[in-house]
Design an enzyme around this catalytic site. Sequence first.
Site, mmCIF file in Angstrom:
data_model
loop_
_atom_site.group_PDB
_atom_site.id
_atom_site.type_symbol
_atom_site.label_atom_id
_atom_site.label_comp_id
_atom_site.label_asym_id
_atom_site.label_seq_id
_atom_site.Cartn_x
_atom_site.Cartn_y
_atom_site.Cartn_z
ATOM 1 N N GLU A 86 90.913 -12.221 -31.199
ATOM 2 C CA GLU A 86 92.170 -12.955 -31.304
ATOM 3 C C GLU A 86 92.452 -13.515 -32.691
ATOM 4 O OE1 GLU A 86 94.438 -13.290 -28.919
ATOM 5 O OE2 GLU A 86 93.256 -12.051 -27.545
ATOM 6 N N SER A 464 81.335 -45.300 30.731
ATOM 7 C CA SER A 464 80.152 -46.169 30.763
ATOM 8 C C SER A 464 79.528 -46.410 29.407
ATOM 9 C CB SER A 464 79.104 -45.581 31.715
ATOM 10 O OG SER A 464 79.578 -45.625 33.043
#
Length: 843
Positions: A86, A464
Amino acid sequence: MKWLKRIIIALFSLALLGVGAIAAAYFYVLPELPDVNTLKTVKLQTPLRIYSSDGKLISQFGEKRRIPVDFQNVPPLLIDAVLDTEDARFFEHHGIDPIGITRAAFILLTTGKKSQGASTITQQVARGFFLSREKTYIRKIKEIFLAIKIEKALSKEKILELYLNRSFLGNRAYGVGAAAQVYYGKELNQLTLPEMAMIAGLPQAPSAANPIRNPARAMNRRNWVLSRMLEKQNITQAQYMEATQSPITAKYHGAEINLYAPYISEMARDYLVEKYGEEEAYTGGYNIYTSIDSTLQLEAQQALRNNVYAYDERHGYRGPKAVLWTDSPLNNQDIIDRLKQTKAFQGLLPTAIISMSEQSVRVLTAKGETLEIDWQGLKWARKFISNKRQGKAPKMASEVVAVGEQVWIRNNGEFWQLAQIPEVASAIVSLDPHDGAIRTLVGGFSFHTSQYNRVTQAKRQLGSNIKPFIYTAAMEKGYTLSTLINNAPINNADTRQGTAWRPKNSPDRYTGPTRLRVGLAQSVNVMSVRTMRYAGLDMAINTLVKFGFNAEDIPRNESIALGSNSVTPLQVVTAFSTFANGGYRVEPYFVERIEDSYGQIIEQSNPTLACKPEPDQLEAATEDPFASMADELQQPTTQVTEPSCGDKDSRYAPQIISEQTAFLITDALKSVIWGGGNWSKGTGWNGTAWRAARVVKRHDIAGKTGTTNESRDTWFSGFNPKLATTVWVGFDDHSKELGRTSWNANAAKDQISAAEAGAKTAGPGWNEFMKNALSGTPEAPTTPPEGIISVRIDLATGKLSRKTDYTSRFEYFVSGTEPKEFATEAEEVNDIFIEDSTEELFQ
């Protein structure tokens, strides 16, 4: 000389015009140029990641895949590949490359095409952060001036770091860190030379040169990058030759989810979205570390899944998913094409029955594999008639399935078997009782089919499971574990509900005056109602509120003694944790800490600790014990694995019951599992959770079963000193009953049958999880707290006893509450009060 002077003047004039043009262009675009100093604090769009407490990735949210990396952590060879491709003079220029610009200008003049952008990496950073990608002269001018300003504001290393992290590299990967993961499933430092070259070649054409979509073009681009590296002498000829001969190995790698726990990840996502907003949450790069223990979470998920399958299968087989053919068989490819239309589900595979013998079948999978299901995997499948009725146990495969049917199969860990998608729902949640850290959370059988989180959202009747809290209220008022409560029918009905309410035992059996320990362990309904009457309705409700249950969900009538109030599993496990930690109501939490994208902690938890602060910390510990728990899941918190009284900044859980009461209730809840009496003398009795004793095989566990009317909700909640867990099983449709099952001749001798209940429906899931969760950890000894004494009592009367045989036992009491009288011989009639029964109890 005259011509020379003219040339010099002309050149000078052109130079002045050029400078003037540049100055004019600069001042023209100046108002539109952004402040490049923002790059010093720029936040890259990074997805939200959610982890377990031990660093396992649970989930990732966000459109862009990005893994930010510091410049010093990028391999030098990858930097060489990027620069050679690049911007080879990156470390030499000051933002723009005159040579590159000249080359691009020459090509433009000679061809009339803008084929060379001449953009340096700095210019690409300028464009990527501040500009569009349109090819216009004004954009290029802005790009040049921004690049120059960026070079003055930032170091070369920082500019390159921004570029490496910002570039789009295809397949939703942004930056080299994400590209390494997406294409190769690796960290940057694990990449090979050809893999680095492949990634370095992607920025210019991330779609066209994508190694997954276009491997041929990607290879050409990669080899060109390698040639540039060779030209710049950053690799040797030998490296070049070897790398260019390497095949394309890239394939798509999703986010590396190490722990699939969707319900907790959704809770974490919701928390962050509510705090920061959706856009910031998904792009801010936050890492949420939850309190979930990955090992325990996997055990919880498996236990829930196994338990749901067990319930579903004992109620019968509901038939095939579809019939693919009847008379004219399909060819294998047509079958495979049809099967591919159905996705695998929670380990269930779609298959087709292609042949069968007397007691086995052969199936074809969507992958074209042929598997055999023998009788062991078929014999469970008696016909489903209703939740209360099943057909006869099959004797041949033809009674279960037929050729041409599309069916589900699963591997149960031992063999392949016929399967079906369960319809029943379930949830499991575990807490560290010392600070409220949620260690496991499974909100349902499948998040794929239902995102409804039953741990936090489902309010169901408690049954319960309420009884330990009712008995706590009575013990705080004066009852003891040896108090006799009349186990007899209740005739004076409670009329607060508008109709006469006369609770009955299940099974409908009564034994007269019975010790509190036995009544709680055997979940005797009428004893719970009488206990609540002793404590008083107001005190019972206040006690439930102290434990964290919402007052608005508690009816003001005696039905609460049997669990008519509606609760979530998270509320239940939090309440049971109070018994495990000595009486403190901790706040449950699931967020341990939040980090930003750079690993800085931005939010740290501060959990409530189940301990007494030092005197100089009392002010910090002050807290309203009756405070609402509505915001219990909005507190970011931190993991504390051992009891600790922290420091001056610590928060302390309110002590809502005494340490002595917590110990006594816990000891009674151990009898729910281990029972009591002497079996060799005919006085032994089971608690309702006797299966837990056989499976978990530890004496430091305590728990309570729970079943509502018509078995619409079943519960098991229990704990040891390190871990509290609640399991719920029921249907999302409140009107559906869990039903009952008849004896199955094809099932094992220890099969579950008859009416579904807490011990049989929710209990096995708790048993499996706690057995595995506690495996390898030493049993905690029973250590009574200060103020607890032990005296020998007569089992029939609860009074003191001089005997040392099976008619007596040592019982715990708060000092001063122990019985003062000795039982007489006339009172010692044990067969009235001690149940000698192995019959199953359904509470």
